[in-house]
Design a protein around this motif. Structure first.
Motif, mmCIF file in Angstrom:
data_model
loop_
_atom_site.group_PDB
_atom_site.id
_atom_site.type_symbol
_atom_site.label_atom_id
_atom_site.label_comp_id
_atom_site.label_asym_id
_atom_site.label_seq_id
_atom_site.Cartn_x
_atom_site.Cartn_y
_atom_site.Cartn_z
ATOM 1 N N GLU A 21 -13.364 25.799 96.233
ATOM 2 C CA GLU A 21 -12.420 24.579 96.562
ATOM 3 C C GLU A 21 -12.889 23.560 97.738
ATOM 4 O OE1 GLU A 21 -8.711 26.928 97.165
ATOM 5 O OE2 GLU A 21 -8.841 27.637 95.167
ATOM 6 N N GLU A 22 -13.657 24.269 98.616
ATOM 7 C CA GLU A 22 -14.403 23.592 99.577
ATOM 8 C C GLU A 22 -15.400 22.500 99.065
ATOM 9 O OE1 GLU A 22 -13.879 23.300 102.774
ATOM 10 O OE2 GLU A 22 -12.292 24.781 102.611
ATOM 11 N N PRO A 23 -15.194 20.962 99.259
ATOM 12 C CA PRO A 23 -15.929 19.780 98.620
ATOM 13 C C PRO A 23 -17.298 20.250 98.702
ATOM 14 C CG PRO A 23 -14.274 18.861 100.159
ATOM 15 C CD PRO A 23 -14.253 20.719 100.226
ATOM 16 N N ASP A 24 -18.002 20.934 99.685
ATOM 17 C CA ASP A 24 -19.226 20.980 99.708
ATOM 18 C C ASP A 24 -19.862 22.353 99.018
ATOM 19 O OD1 ASP A 24 -17.982 21.821 102.276
ATOM 20 O OD2 ASP A 24 -19.956 22.673 102.777
ATOM 21 N N HIS A 25 -18.871 23.145 98.641
ATOM 22 C CA HIS A 25 -19.188 24.287 97.811
ATOM 23 C C HIS A 25 -18.933 24.146 96.389
ATOM 24 C CE1 HIS A 25 -17.687 27.162 101.495
ATOM 25 N NE2 HIS A 25 -18.694 26.187 101.829
ATOM 26 N N GLY A 26 -18.239 23.419 96.082
ATOM 27 C CA GLY A 26 -17.810 23.218 94.374
ATOM 28 C C GLY A 26 -18.621 22.083 94.009
ATOM 29 N N LEU A 27 -18.770 20.975 94.926
ATOM 30 C CA LEU A 27 -19.596 19.923 94.672
ATOM 31 C C LEU A 27 -18.558 19.331 93.373
ATOM 32 C CD1 LEU A 27 -23.221 20.753 94.562
ATOM 33 C CD2 LEU A 27 -21.688 20.200 96.599
ATOM 34 N N ARG A 28 -17.352 19.142 93.366
ATOM 35 C CA ARG A 28 -16.522 18.704 92.256
ATOM 36 C C ARG A 28 -16.457 17.217 91.976
ATOM 37 N NH1 ARG A 28 -12.436 23.549 92.788
ATOM 38 N NH2 ARG A 28 -13.376 25.128 91.644
ATOM 39 N N ALA A 29 -16.496 16.410 93.262
ATOM 40 C CA ALA A 29 -16.408 15.090 93.339
ATOM 41 C C ALA A 29 -17.543 14.469 93.153
ATOM 42 C CB ALA A 29 -15.891 14.837 94.791
ATOM 43 N N ASP A 30 -17.768 13.390 92.450
ATOM 44 C CA ASP A 30 -19.106 12.781 92.033
ATOM 45 C C ASP A 30 -20.057 12.440 93.173
ATOM 46 O OD1 ASP A 30 -18.505 13.268 89.264
ATOM 47 O OD2 ASP A 30 -17.848 11.110 89.018
ATOM 48 N N ALA A 31 -19.257 12.014 94.194
ATOM 49 C CA ALA A 31 -19.780 11.361 95.494
ATOM 50 C C ALA A 31 -20.466 12.387 96.241
ATOM 51 C CB ALA A 31 -19.039 10.403 96.230
ATOM 52 N N ILE A 198 -36.088 17.748 111.831
ATOM 53 C CA ILE A 198 -34.547 17.758 111.869
ATOM 54 C C ILE A 198 -33.906 16.602 111.318
ATOM 55 C CG2 ILE A 198 -32.493 18.393 113.253
ATOM 56 C CD1 ILE A 198 -34.422 19.898 115.118
ATOM 57 N N GLU A 199 -32.832 16.593 110.245
ATOM 58 C CA GLU A 199 -32.383 15.497 110.069
ATOM 59 C C GLU A 199 -30.620 15.840 110.156
ATOM 60 O OE1 GLU A 199 -32.630 14.342 106.026
ATOM 61 O OE2 GLU A 199 -34.634 14.531 105.861
ATOM 62 N N PRO A 200 -30.042 14.947 111.182
ATOM 63 C CA PRO A 200 -28.458 14.990 111.418
ATOM 64 C C PRO A 200 -27.717 14.702 110.140
ATOM 65 C CG PRO A 200 -29.610 13.816 113.054
ATOM 66 C CD PRO A 200 -30.723 13.969 112.108
ATOM 67 N N LEU A 201 -26.763 15.793 109.834
ATOM 68 C CA LEU A 201 -25.979 15.388 108.666
ATOM 69 C C LEU A 201 -24.653 15.222 109.063
ATOM 70 C CD1 LEU A 201 -27.520 18.035 106.541
ATOM 71 C CD2 LEU A 201 -28.062 15.638 106.463
ATOM 72 N N ASP A 206 -19.810 11.833 102.580
ATOM 73 C CA ASP A 206 -19.990 12.340 101.193
ATOM 74 C C ASP A 206 -20.278 13.773 101.018
ATOM 75 O OD1 ASP A 206 -18.883 9.912 100.377
ATOM 76 O OD2 ASP A 206 -20.938 9.119 99.681
ATOM 77 N N LEU A 207 -21.165 14.132 102.106
ATOM 78 C CA LEU A 207 -21.565 15.664 101.909
ATOM 79 C C LEU A 207 -20.483 16.706 102.105
ATOM 80 C CD1 LEU A 207 -24.827 15.635 103.940
ATOM 81 C CD2 LEU A 207 -24.648 15.629 101.464
ATOM 82 N N TRP A 208 -19.578 16.306 102.764
ATOM 83 C CA TRP A 208 -18.507 17.278 103.287
ATOM 84 C C TRP A 208 -17.032 16.977 102.905
ATOM 85 C CZ3 TRP A 208 -22.217 20.193 104.584
ATOM 86 C CH2 TRP A 208 -23.005 20.005 105.470
ATOM 87 N N GLY A 209 -17.050 15.779 102.057
ATOM 88 C CA GLY A 209 -15.758 15.352 101.422
ATOM 89 C C GLY A 209 -14.724 14.804 102.636
ATOM 90 N N GLY A 210 -15.553 14.199 103.516
ATOM 91 C CA GLY A 210 -14.500 13.694 104.724
ATOM 92 C C GLY A 210 -15.462 13.830 105.955
ATOM 93 N N ALA A 211 -14.614 13.201 107.109
ATOM 94 C CA ALA A 211 -15.320 13.185 108.322
ATOM 95 C C ALA A 211 -15.372 14.428 108.948
ATOM 96 C CB ALA A 211 -14.579 12.342 109.346
ATOM 97 N N VAL A 212 -16.283 14.910 109.698
ATOM 98 C CA VAL A 212 -16.601 16.222 110.337
ATOM 99 C C VAL A 212 -17.027 16.068 111.945
ATOM 100 C CG1 VAL A 212 -17.300 17.461 108.308
ATOM 101 C CG2 VAL A 212 -18.805 16.517 109.948
ATOM 102 N N SER A 213 -16.314 16.772 112.602
ATOM 103 C CA SER A 213 -16.573 16.690 114.124
ATOM 104 C C SER A 213 -17.816 17.330 115.020
ATOM 105 C CB SER A 213 -15.289 16.706 114.990
ATOM 106 O OG SER A 213 -14.681 17.941 114.762
#
Length: 234
Positions: A21-31, A198-201, A206-213
């Motif tokens: 159910e977490e966006p970055d776990h299920g990868l259900r959204a195309d983006a 190292i690459e900041p993410l 799109d990786l997380w399904g929204g903004a993260v802090s």
């Protein structure tokens, strides 16, 4: 020392049903799916490669890799997670997609792969759960072929340190509970590899399904001959 692996596996077994159910776990959204696929292509050797997905969870990243033509071995302590990963591959095959992978129940810190060497080892958001993460890093690098890639997708989130509530019975006192910052992880990995970047993410929404802090990043290490050390350019 008491073995808490059964309790920890039970915790993740219970989490398996809702894990995707977490966006970055299920990868259900195309983006989200496309964003992860693009990054994996940039980090890993060209297919076909032998890839170990350490702590594979429900196999979403494993499936992306297999769809790109890699041969994947996924390892997770949770039998329920592994069942879901196998089901994803079976569904893809029924749909006519050519995907190759196998999944093993076991300790991702010491993967039960019978001495197999890999072109890449991928690990996402696992290190914080390990009682001895540095030993796991050594184990993963030892399984890489010369020139192989260690890809760690990690971050520092939530509370950490003394006073933090263990996520599962037996998981108290974890050295990196709550995550690990890029500088600290790089300091542990650098002596083990011939090159590192190292690459900041955090800003790639799109990786997380929204903004993260919080701090999120990928660390990519390249295996070499013993004693080599340096930085990966580019």
């Amino acid at each position: 020392m008491r073995d808490h692996s059964a309790a920890i596996a039970g915790y993740w077994d219970a989490a398996a049903a809702s894990f995707d159910e977490e966006p970055d776990h299920g990868l259900r959204a195309d983006a989200t799916r496309a964003a992860w696929a693009a990054l994996l292509r940039s980090w890993l050797p060209a297919p076909p490669a032998e890839v170990l997905d350490a702590g594979c969870g429900t196999g979403s990243l494993s499936l992306l890799l297999a769809e790109d033509g890699h041969r994947v071995v996924g390892v997770d302590l949770s039998r329920k997670m592994i069942e879901r990963a196998r089901a994803k591959f079976a569904a893809a095959q029924v749909e006519g997609r050519s995907v190759e992978g196998r999944f093993l129940v076991g300790d991702a810190a010491v993967p039960p792969t019978d001495g197999t060497s890999f072109d890449a080892v991928l690990c996402r958001h696992l290190i914080w759960t390990l009682p001895d993460p540095v030993a796991a890093l050594r184990e993963w690098v030892a399984r890489l072929r010369p020139g192989g890639r260690l890809v760690l997708v990690e971050g520092r989130w939530g509370r950490s340190g003394e006073g933090s509530v263990p996520y599962a019975d037996g998981a108290g006192g974890l050295p990196w509970q709550g995550g690990v910052g890029a500088a600290d992880l790089a300091a542990c990995v650098r002596p083990l590899v011939a090159g590192l970047r190292i690459e900041p993410l955090s800003d790639v929404q799109d990786l997380w399904g929204g903004a993260v802090s919080d701090e999120r990043y990928a660390l990519i290490g390249e295996a070499g001959e013993a004693g080599e050390a340096g930085e990966i350019r580019g």
